[in-house]
Design a protein around this motif. Structure first.
Motif, PDB file in Angstrom:
ATOM      1  N   TYR A  75       0.841  -1.201   0.000  1.00  0.00           N
ATOM      2  CA  TYR A  75       0.000   0.000   0.000  1.00  0.00           C
ATOM      3  C   TYR A  75       0.870   1.244   0.000  1.00  0.00           C
ATOM      4  O   TYR A  75       1.832   1.352   0.752  1.00  0.00           O
ATOM      5  N   GLY A  76       0.507   2.195  -0.844  1.00  0.00           N
ATOM      6  CA  GLY A  76       1.156   3.496  -0.849  1.00  0.00           C
ATOM      7  C   GLY A  76       2.397   3.504  -1.737  1.00  0.00           C
ATOM      8  O   GLY A  76       2.692   2.555  -2.430  1.00  0.00           O
ATOM      9  N   PRO A  77       3.094   4.608  -1.706  1.00  0.00           N
ATOM     10  CA  PRO A  77       2.807   5.754  -0.837  1.00  0.00           C
ATOM     11  C   PRO A  77       1.826   6.744  -1.465  1.00  0.00           C
ATOM     12  O   PRO A  77       1.655   6.770  -2.676  1.00  0.00           O
ATOM     13  N   ILE A  78       1.203   7.552  -0.599  1.00  0.00           N
ATOM     14  CA  ILE A  78       0.434   8.717  -1.031  1.00  0.00           C
ATOM     15  C   ILE A  78       1.049   9.919  -0.341  1.00  0.00           C
ATOM     16  O   ILE A  78       1.117   9.974   0.893  1.00  0.00           O
ATOM     17  N   TRP A  79       1.526  10.876  -1.131  1.00  0.00           N
ATOM     18  CA  TRP A  79       2.197  12.058  -0.597  1.00  0.00           C
ATOM     19  C   TRP A  79       1.276  13.271  -0.690  1.00  0.00           C
ATOM     20  O   TRP A  79       0.536  13.433  -1.663  1.00  0.00           O
ATOM     21  N   ASP A  80       1.346  14.132   0.311  1.00  0.00           N
ATOM     22  CA  ASP A  80       0.574  15.378   0.304  1.00  0.00           C
ATOM     23  C   ASP A  80       1.415  16.509   0.869  1.00  0.00           C
ATOM     24  O   ASP A  80       2.241  16.301   1.784  1.00  0.00           O
ATOM     25  N   VAL A  81       1.215  17.705   0.331  1.00  0.00           N
ATOM     26  CA  VAL A  81       1.761  18.939   0.906  1.00  0.00           C
ATOM     27  C   VAL A  81       0.576  19.789   1.323  1.00  0.00           C
ATOM     28  O   VAL A  81      -0.272  20.134   0.496  1.00  0.00           O
ATOM     29  N   GLU A  82       0.486  20.122   2.614  1.00  0.00           N
ATOM     30  CA  GLU A  82      -0.687  20.823   3.151  1.00  0.00           C
ATOM     31  C   GLU A  82      -0.262  22.043   3.955  1.00  0.00           C
ATOM     32  O   GLU A  82       0.685  21.981   4.741  1.00  0.00           O
ATOM     33  N   GLY A  83      -0.972  23.134   3.754  1.00  0.00           N
ATOM     34  CA  GLY A  83      -0.790  24.285   4.628  1.00  0.00           C
ATOM     35  C   GLY A  83      -1.465  24.039   5.964  1.00  0.00           C
ATOM     36  O   GLY A  83      -2.594  23.546   6.020  1.00  0.00           O
ATOM     37  N   THR A  84      -0.787  24.363   7.056  1.00  0.00           N
ATOM     38  CA  THR A  84      -1.354  24.130   8.389  1.00  0.00           C
ATOM     39  C   THR A  84      -1.755  25.415   9.109  1.00  0.00           C
ATOM     40  O   THR A  84      -2.587  25.385  10.009  1.00  0.00           O
ATOM     41  N   GLY A  85      -1.180  26.546   8.728  1.00  0.00           N
ATOM     42  CA  GLY A  85      -1.549  27.792   9.393  1.00  0.00           C
ATOM     43  C   GLY A  85      -0.645  28.935   8.972  1.00  0.00           C
ATOM     44  O   GLY A  85       0.313  28.752   8.220  1.00  0.00           O
ATOM     45  N   ALA A  86      -0.975  30.127   9.446  1.00  0.00           N
ATOM     46  CA  ALA A  86      -0.169  31.310   9.159  1.00  0.00           C
ATOM     47  C   ALA A  86      -0.247  32.262  10.338  1.00  0.00           C
ATOM     48  O   ALA A  86      -1.253  32.297  11.056  1.00  0.00           O
ATOM     49  N   GLU A  87       0.823  33.006  10.530  1.00  0.00           N
ATOM     50  CA  GLU A  87       0.871  33.991  11.608  1.00  0.00           C
ATOM     51  C   GLU A  87       1.342  35.328  11.050  1.00  0.00           C
ATOM     52  O   GLU A  87       2.219  35.376  10.187  1.00  0.00           O
ATOM     53  N   PHE A  88       0.732  36.393  11.560  1.00  0.00           N
ATOM     54  CA  PHE A  88       1.109  37.752  11.191  1.00  0.00           C
ATOM     55  C   PHE A  88       1.212  38.576  12.469  1.00  0.00           C
ATOM     56  O   PHE A  88       0.467  38.340  13.429  1.00  0.00           O
ATOM     57  N   SER A  89       2.119  39.548  12.494  1.00  0.00           N
ATOM     58  CA  SER A  89       2.254  40.378  13.689  1.00  0.00           C
ATOM     59  C   SER A  89       2.726  41.778  13.330  1.00  0.00           C
ATOM     60  O   SER A  89       3.377  41.993  12.303  1.00  0.00           O
ATOM     61  N   ILE A  90       2.369  42.728  14.186  1.00  0.00           N
ATOM     62  CA  ILE A  90       2.803  44.124  14.090  1.00  0.00           C
ATOM     63  C   ILE A  90       3.397  44.511  15.437  1.00  0.00           C
ATOM     64  O   ILE A  90       2.797  44.242  16.479  1.00  0.00           O
ATOM     65  N   ALA A  91       4.579  45.127  15.441  1.00  0.00           N
ATOM     66  CA  ALA A  91       5.207  45.562  16.687  1.00  0.00           C
ATOM     67  C   ALA A  91       5.966  46.862  16.439  1.00  0.00           C
ATOM     68  O   ALA A  91       6.281  47.215  15.293  1.00  0.00           O
ATOM     69  N   TYR A  92       6.267  47.563  17.521  1.00  0.00           N
ATOM     70  CA  TYR A  92       6.979  48.853  17.476  1.00  0.00           C
ATOM     71  C   TYR A  92       8.236  48.725  18.335  1.00  0.00           C
ATOM     72  O   TYR A  92       8.287  49.220  19.471  1.00  0.00           O
TER      73      TYR A  92
END
Length: 227
Positions: A75-92
């Motif tokens: 069985y396999g293989p089955i490969w996947d590329v997946e986005g899991t999340g993103a972060e953004f920030s603003i600082a001074y």
């Protein structure tokens, strides 16, 4: 009319033996509204505001190098590329925590569930960022905001993940207003973004995450508050 590209740094990674992933490049960019009265896009009048956005996508997509690699048995293989999340920030970073001269407001997304998007018209191309309409998507946002100190977005794509964004029209991003108080002068703003993804290999025992990467892209902007 439209938005001006203020910066567009790139984060790249070279595929390494063992991770079965191609070379890839992540393009982050920050834009500011050019419709800012008589002021430049990076200027604010006292007690005035201007809209900015930070977004990103893969200008070179991470792909699987060998679809048949791995897995013993039938069985396999089955490969996947997946986005899991993103972060953004603003600082001074150059300002004290009790500063009250500049802050962020009108955050999009705000706290909430579900998937949504916004579009911006890019009025001036710079490098690989093309002129035209640029969309941004977000999913499952969580906003943490101390507006005169820092603002952070955490976008969670859930257990099933997302397809990684590969164009401006599929980019992941956030939008906000910079707002000035009564003080004038130059203020440095550190805008950060990062995008997380995983590579999974499915064999007879189920999916196995074998590689993940979080590019960090920084944008250092100077904003002038004028009378």
């Amino acid at each position: 009319m439209g938005y001006k590209v203020m910066s567009h740094p790139t984060f790249s990674s070279i595929g390494k033996d063992g991770n079965n992933l191609s070379d890839w490049s992540y393009q982050g960019y920050v834009v500011a509204d050019q419709s800012n009265g008589d002021l430049d896009a990076d200027q604010l009048g006292t007690h005035k505001s201007n809209t900015w956005a930070a977004k990103g996508y893969f200008s070179e997509e991470p792909t699987i190098q060998d679809e048949n690699k791995g897995c013993s048995g039938g069985y396999g293989p089955i490969w996947d590329v997946e986005g899991t999340g993103a972060e953004f920030s603003i600082a001074y970073p150059e300002e004290e925590d009790d500063q009250t001269s500049i802050h962020s407001t009108a955050h999009n997304p705000n706290n909430g569930d579900g998937k949504d998007s916004f579009s911006l018209s890019i009025g001036a191309g710079l490098g690989p960022i093309s002129v035209g309409v640029s969309k941004a998507f977000y999913d499952g946002p969580n906003l943490t905001n101390n507006p005169y100190v820092n603002t952070e977005w955490d976008l969670d794509f859930g257990l099933l993940g997302e397809s990684v964004p590969t164009s401006q029209e599929e980019s992941v991003g956030v939008r906000w207003d910079f707002e000035a108080e009564s003080e004038t002068g130059w203020y440095d703003v550190d805008i950060q973004q990062q995008y997380s993804f995983r590579v999974t290999k499915s064999c007879s025992g189920g999916p196995i995450p074998i590689y993940s990467s979080t590019p960090k892209v920084g944008h250092w902007e100077g904003i002038e508050i004028v009378q």
